[in-house]
Design a protein around this motif. Structure first.
Motif, PDB file in Angstrom:
ATOM      1  N   ALA A 114       0.979  -0.649   0.114  1.00 41.76           N
ATOM      2  CA  ALA A 114       0.095  -0.018   0.156  1.00 41.76           C
ATOM      3  C   ALA A 114       1.324   1.166   0.029  1.00 41.76           C
ATOM      4  CB  ALA A 114      -1.035   0.287   1.568  1.00 41.76           C
ATOM      5  N   TYR A 115       1.748   1.177   1.075  1.00 37.54           N
ATOM      6  CA  TYR A 115       2.989   2.222   0.933  1.00 37.54           C
ATOM      7  C   TYR A 115       3.520   2.384  -0.992  1.00 37.54           C
ATOM      8  CZ  TYR A 115       6.206   5.616   2.270  1.00 37.54           C
ATOM      9  OH  TYR A 115       7.322   6.851   3.265  1.00 37.54           O
ATOM     10  N   ALA A 116       4.347   1.730  -1.560  1.00 39.25           N
ATOM     11  CA  ALA A 116       4.263   1.422  -2.727  1.00 39.25           C
ATOM     12  C   ALA A 116       3.665   1.816  -3.712  1.00 39.25           C
ATOM     13  CB  ALA A 116       4.835   0.395  -3.177  1.00 39.25           C
ATOM     14  N   TRP A 117       2.612   1.623  -3.523  1.00 40.83           N
ATOM     15  CA  TRP A 117       0.939   2.578  -3.833  1.00 40.83           C
ATOM     16  C   TRP A 117       0.911   3.616  -3.998  1.00 40.83           C
ATOM     17  CZ3 TRP A 117      -0.812   3.054  -8.524  1.00 40.83           C
ATOM     18  CH2 TRP A 117      -1.866   4.347  -8.387  1.00 40.83           C
ATOM     19  N   LYS A 118       0.831   4.079  -2.785  1.00 45.63           N
ATOM     20  CA  LYS A 118       1.075   5.707  -2.746  1.00 45.63           C
ATOM     21  C   LYS A 118       2.285   6.240  -2.524  1.00 45.63           C
ATOM     22  CE  LYS A 118       0.256   8.260   1.809  1.00 45.63           C
ATOM     23  NZ  LYS A 118      -0.323   8.636   3.308  1.00 45.63           N
ATOM     24  N   PHE A 119       3.869   5.461  -2.971  1.00 44.40           N
ATOM     25  CA  PHE A 119       4.272   6.456  -3.681  1.00 44.40           C
ATOM     26  C   PHE A 119       4.106   6.874  -4.651  1.00 44.40           C
ATOM     27  CE2 PHE A 119       8.740   6.389  -5.625  1.00 44.40           C
ATOM     28  CZ  PHE A 119       9.175   6.803  -5.320  1.00 44.40           C
ATOM     29  N   THR A 120       3.875   5.849  -5.248  1.00 44.41           N
ATOM     30  CA  THR A 120       3.511   5.379  -6.622  1.00 44.41           C
ATOM     31  C   THR A 120       3.063   7.132  -7.649  1.00 44.41           C
ATOM     32  OG1 THR A 120       4.522   3.933  -7.064  1.00 44.41           O
ATOM     33  CG2 THR A 120       2.991   4.396  -8.742  1.00 44.41           C
ATOM     34  N   ALA A 121       1.719   6.757  -6.017  1.00 47.63           N
ATOM     35  CA  ALA A 121       0.245   8.026  -7.280  1.00 47.63           C
ATOM     36  C   ALA A 121       1.230   9.133  -6.641  1.00 47.63           C
ATOM     37  CB  ALA A 121      -0.873   7.529  -6.641  1.00 47.63           C
ATOM     38  N   LYS A 122       2.084   9.658  -5.521  1.00 40.72           N
ATOM     39  CA  LYS A 122       2.366  10.904  -5.535  1.00 40.72           C
ATOM     40  C   LYS A 122       3.086  11.219  -6.579  1.00 40.72           C
ATOM     41  CE  LYS A 122       1.370  10.757  -0.588  1.00 40.72           C
ATOM     42  NZ  LYS A 122       2.287  10.792   1.166  1.00 40.72           N
ATOM     43  N   ARG A 123       4.635  10.508  -6.830  1.00 42.55           N
ATOM     44  CA  ARG A 123       5.161  10.937  -7.647  1.00 42.55           C
ATOM     45  C   ARG A 123       4.693  11.083  -8.610  1.00 42.55           C
ATOM     46  NH1 ARG A 123       8.513  12.911  -6.527  1.00 42.55           N
ATOM     47  NH2 ARG A 123       7.417  13.353  -4.545  1.00 42.55           N
ATOM     48  N   ILE A 124       3.575  10.181  -9.771  1.00 44.80           N
ATOM     49  CA  ILE A 124       3.031  10.553 -10.555  1.00 44.80           C
ATOM     50  C   ILE A 124       1.954  12.107 -10.859  1.00 44.80           C
ATOM     51  CG2 ILE A 124       0.924   9.700 -12.102  1.00 44.80           C
ATOM     52  CD1 ILE A 124       1.172   6.797 -11.149  1.00 44.80           C
ATOM     53  N   ALA A 125       1.305  12.501  -9.231  1.00 41.67           N
ATOM     54  CA  ALA A 125       0.247  13.266  -9.180  1.00 41.67           C
ATOM     55  C   ALA A 125       1.201  14.856  -9.408  1.00 41.67           C
ATOM     56  CB  ALA A 125       0.285  13.105  -8.307  1.00 41.67           C
ATOM     57  N   ARG A 126       2.298  14.536  -9.248  1.00 41.68           N
ATOM     58  CA  ARG A 126       3.206  15.740  -8.278  1.00 41.68           C
ATOM     59  C   ARG A 126       4.566  16.090 -10.370  1.00 41.68           C
ATOM     60  NH1 ARG A 126       6.500  19.684  -8.890  1.00 41.68           N
ATOM     61  NH2 ARG A 126       7.890  20.127  -7.599  1.00 41.68           N
ATOM     62  N   ILE A 127       4.563  15.277 -11.241  1.00 39.09           N
ATOM     63  CA  ILE A 127       4.607  14.768 -12.170  1.00 39.09           C
ATOM     64  C   ILE A 127       3.888  15.212 -13.644  1.00 39.09           C
ATOM     65  CG2 ILE A 127       6.501  14.150 -13.637  1.00 39.09           C
ATOM     66  CD1 ILE A 127       8.317  13.141 -12.058  1.00 39.09           C
ATOM     67  N   TRP A 128       3.067  14.627 -13.965  1.00 40.48           N
ATOM     68  CA  TRP A 128       1.882  14.231 -15.049  1.00 40.48           C
ATOM     69  C   TRP A 128       1.237  15.475 -15.209  1.00 40.48           C
ATOM     70  CZ3 TRP A 128      -2.025  13.123 -17.590  1.00 40.48           C
ATOM     71  CH2 TRP A 128      -2.234  12.794 -18.776  1.00 40.48           C
ATOM     72  N   PRO A 129       0.348  15.994 -14.439  1.00 40.44           N
ATOM     73  CA  PRO A 129      -0.209  17.094 -14.212  1.00 40.44           C
ATOM     74  C   PRO A 129       0.266  18.664 -15.446  1.00 40.44           C
ATOM     75  CG  PRO A 129      -1.218  16.386 -12.302  1.00 40.44           C
ATOM     76  CD  PRO A 129       0.212  15.531 -12.950  1.00 40.44           C
ATOM     77  N   LEU A 130       0.921  19.007 -14.844  1.00 36.97           N
ATOM     78  CA  LEU A 130       1.486  20.093 -14.795  1.00 36.97           C
ATOM     79  C   LEU A 130       2.712  19.599 -16.816  1.00 36.97           C
ATOM     80  CD1 LEU A 130       1.922  23.340 -15.043  1.00 36.97           C
ATOM     81  CD2 LEU A 130       4.040  22.433 -13.999  1.00 36.97           C
ATOM     82  N   PHE A 131       2.986  18.505 -16.161  1.00 43.36           N
ATOM     83  CA  PHE A 131       3.395  18.297 -17.989  1.00 43.36           C
ATOM     84  C   PHE A 131       2.444  17.867 -19.060  1.00 43.36           C
ATOM     85  CE2 PHE A 131       6.405  14.241 -19.611  1.00 43.36           C
ATOM     86  CZ  PHE A 131       7.087  15.155 -20.569  1.00 43.36           C
ATOM     87  N   ALA A 132       1.587  16.963 -19.290  1.00 43.69           N
ATOM     88  CA  ALA A 132       0.350  17.430 -19.767  1.00 43.69           C
ATOM     89  C   ALA A 132       0.582  18.822 -20.159  1.00 43.69           C
ATOM     90  CB  ALA A 132      -0.789  16.305 -18.577  1.00 43.69           C
ATOM     91  N   ILE A 133       0.002  19.296 -19.586  1.00 42.14           N
ATOM     92  CA  ILE A 133      -0.812  20.997 -19.888  1.00 42.14           C
ATOM     93  C   ILE A 133       0.314  21.454 -20.399  1.00 42.14           C
ATOM     94  CG2 ILE A 133      -1.476  22.813 -18.847  1.00 42.14           C
ATOM     95  CD1 ILE A 133      -2.621  21.906 -16.383  1.00 42.14           C
ATOM     96  N   ALA A 134       1.336  21.444 -20.102  1.00 46.38           N
ATOM     97  CA  ALA A 134       2.758  21.548 -21.307  1.00 46.38           C
ATOM     98  C   ALA A 134       2.844  21.117 -21.987  1.00 46.38           C
ATOM     99  CB  ALA A 134       3.948  21.767 -20.098  1.00 46.38           C
ATOM    100  N   SER A 135       2.675  20.264 -22.393  1.00 45.97           N
ATOM    101  CA  SER A 135       3.015  19.738 -23.731  1.00 45.97           C
ATOM    102  C   SER A 135       1.740  19.540 -24.864  1.00 45.97           C
ATOM    103  CB  SER A 135       2.918  18.375 -23.831  1.00 45.97           C
ATOM    104  OG  SER A 135       3.655  17.393 -22.687  1.00 45.97           O
ATOM    105  N   LEU A 136       0.529  20.591 -24.169  1.00 45.21           N
ATOM    106  CA  LEU A 136      -0.044  21.086 -25.141  1.00 45.21           C
ATOM    107  C   LEU A 136       0.170  22.708 -25.323  1.00 45.21           C
ATOM    108  CD1 LEU A 136      -3.871  19.921 -23.120  1.00 45.21           C
ATOM    109  CD2 LEU A 136      -3.010  19.104 -25.125  1.00 45.21           C
ATOM    110  N   ILE A 137       0.766  23.093 -24.456  1.00 45.70           N
ATOM    111  CA  ILE A 137       1.416  24.012 -24.677  1.00 45.70           C
ATOM    112  C   ILE A 137       2.049  24.475 -25.684  1.00 45.70           C
ATOM    113  CG2 ILE A 137       1.691  26.107 -23.603  1.00 45.70           C
ATOM    114  CD1 ILE A 137       0.857  26.044 -21.095  1.00 45.70           C
ATOM    115  N   ALA A 138       2.947  23.086 -25.375  1.00 44.79           N
ATOM    116  CA  ALA A 138       4.267  22.752 -26.661  1.00 44.79           C
ATOM    117  C   ALA A 138       3.480  22.718 -28.116  1.00 44.79           C
ATOM    118  CB  ALA A 138       5.066  21.987 -26.100  1.00 44.79           C
ATOM    119  N   VAL A 139       2.362  22.163 -28.029  1.00 43.35           N
ATOM    120  CA  VAL A 139       2.157  21.564 -29.229  1.00 43.35           C
ATOM    121  C   VAL A 139       1.829  23.385 -30.347  1.00 43.35           C
ATOM    122  CG1 VAL A 139       0.389  20.830 -30.289  1.00 43.35           C
ATOM    123  CG2 VAL A 139       1.182  19.639 -28.989  1.00 43.35           C
TER     124      VAL A 139
END
Length: 389
Positions: free
Chosen positions: A75-100
């Motif tokens: 459960a801790y491993a999943w929590k760690f992974t979820a926090k890493r995804i939430a830290r990086i991916w949302p802004l990365f996705a938005i930045a990719s849209l802006i980049a296009v």
């Protein structure tokens, strides 16, 4: 600011400094219209690319520090992974849209699959074309090459958590295999990040064998040092040791084959020495940082992802304003970093922080059956500290 946050203000400040170093590197193009400007750009600003190496060292450090309360559960491993995804991916996705939109003139880029596909690969942290460059990977969103390495490291770190209290042993074995054994078996062992022979059967495998991963390991070692009971009583001893090691390295720089580039054979080595010195001082509470550097650290991810596109838009506007070439270069050199920082703050406050918090809440709230039990041999949990960031 809580006690733990206050104690780690120095690491947030280093994040901010690293991000702004990268901004200045990319801003040096404004100086390249004259011989003197070219000289300054090449010899003063280009080495600031080492901000990337500093980012990687900080990442390794934080992964150890923020998982001190690891309870050996899936459960801790999943929590760690979820926090890493939430830290990086949302802004990365938005930045990719802006980049296009910026790179392909508005809506037109979204109408062609051939245009979108490289950006989608970037969102999955897959190197787009390792053959085009040994480290930059010809990513559609240029700075995303560093995120490929970041996400690879997070993936390895999270996967090793599945081995419970043996996680660091498994991790050591993995890195020994990918960073030492496999390169040796290929007959091409080198610490140069730009000299690794291409792995043709898997683009992702090129991340695993690249020596720049050693910088994350340097950071992890610093994290263990910070969490340990080891201290050096006399501050002068820390300063003298760091100065002597750096002086020895710099004096013999070319003789031992060091290069002015990323990686442990380049800027990563002196930065690791400095970072270990800072860690030893921080353990004593002897690190005081200006508040603005901590603020810069908070917006560092937005600044890192977005500054290139802010630069491009500012340049497009500036070209429409009649001015002499020298004035034009000065205007770009002065205004672009300022506007980039302002935009990064807006991006952090109104997009990055809310989007990350929203995704983090939903991912952490997922209860997957496979992650609900501990292994039978895990009996004790370590003392609770701070959640993974």
């Amino acid at each position: 600011m809580g006690t733990q946050d206050h104690k780690l203000a120095w690491i947030q400040a280093l994040r901010g400094i690293a991000a702004f170093m990268v901004v200045l590197v990319h801003n040096r193009g404004a100086l390249m219209g004259t011989n003197a400007g070219q000289l300054i750009a090449d010899h003063l600003f280009l080495p600031l690319s080492m901000g990337v190496d500093l980012f990687f060292i900080i990442s390794g450090f934080l992964m150890v520090l923020t998982t001190r309360d690891f309870d050996a559960s899936r459960a801790y491993a999943w929590k760690f992974t979820a926090k890493r995804i939430a830290r990086i991916w949302p802004l990365f996705a938005i930045a990719s849209l802006i980049a296009v939109a910026v790179d392909h003139h508005g809506i037109h880029g979204f109408l062609h699959a051939s245009v979108l596909f490289p950006y989608l690969e970037g969102l999955l942290s897959i190197p787009h074309d390792p053959a085009a460059s040994p480290i930059y990977f010809n990513m559609a969103l240029g700075v995303a090459w560093t995120l490929c390495f970041e996400c690879y490291f997070y993936l390895v770190f999270a996967a090793c958590m599945l081995f419970g209290r043996h996680r660091y042993g498994v991790m050591a074995g993995w890195f020994a295999l990918t960073l030492i054994a496999i390169p040796l078996l290929r007959g091409s062992y080198s610490l140069g990040v730009a000299s690794q022979p291409l792995v043709t059967w898997s683009r992702y495998a090129n991340l695993a064998i690249n020596p720049i991963v050693w910088e994350f390991i340097f950071g992890m070692l610093a994290g263990w040092l910070y969490c340990s009971r080891f201290t050096i009583k006399h501050v002068a001893t820390v300063y003298v040791t760091v100065i002597l090691l750096l002086a020895t390295l710099l004096i013999g720089w070319h003789r031992i084959g060091m290069v002015n580039f990323f990686g442990p054979r380049g800027w990563g080595a002196p930065l690791a020495i400095l970072f270990f010195g800072i860690v030893l001082l921080a353990k004593r509470g002897d690190i005081k940082v200006p508040a603005w550097t901590v603020w810069m650290g908070e917006i560092s991810y937005s600044l890192y992802l977005m500054h290139v596109y802010v630069f491009e838009l500012v340049q497009r506007v500036a070209t429409r304003i009649p001015m002499e070439p020298d004035v034009y270069r000065v205007v770009l050199f002065v205004t672009r970093p300022i506007i980039a920082v302002a935009c990064a703050w807006l991006m952090f406050r109104y997009i990055e922080a809310p989007a990350s918090a929203w995704m983090r809440k939903r991912l952490v709230g997922i209860r997957l059956p496979v992650f609900t039990r501990r292994w039978s041999f895990q009996r004790h949990s370590v003392p609770t500290s701070r959640d993974a960031g």
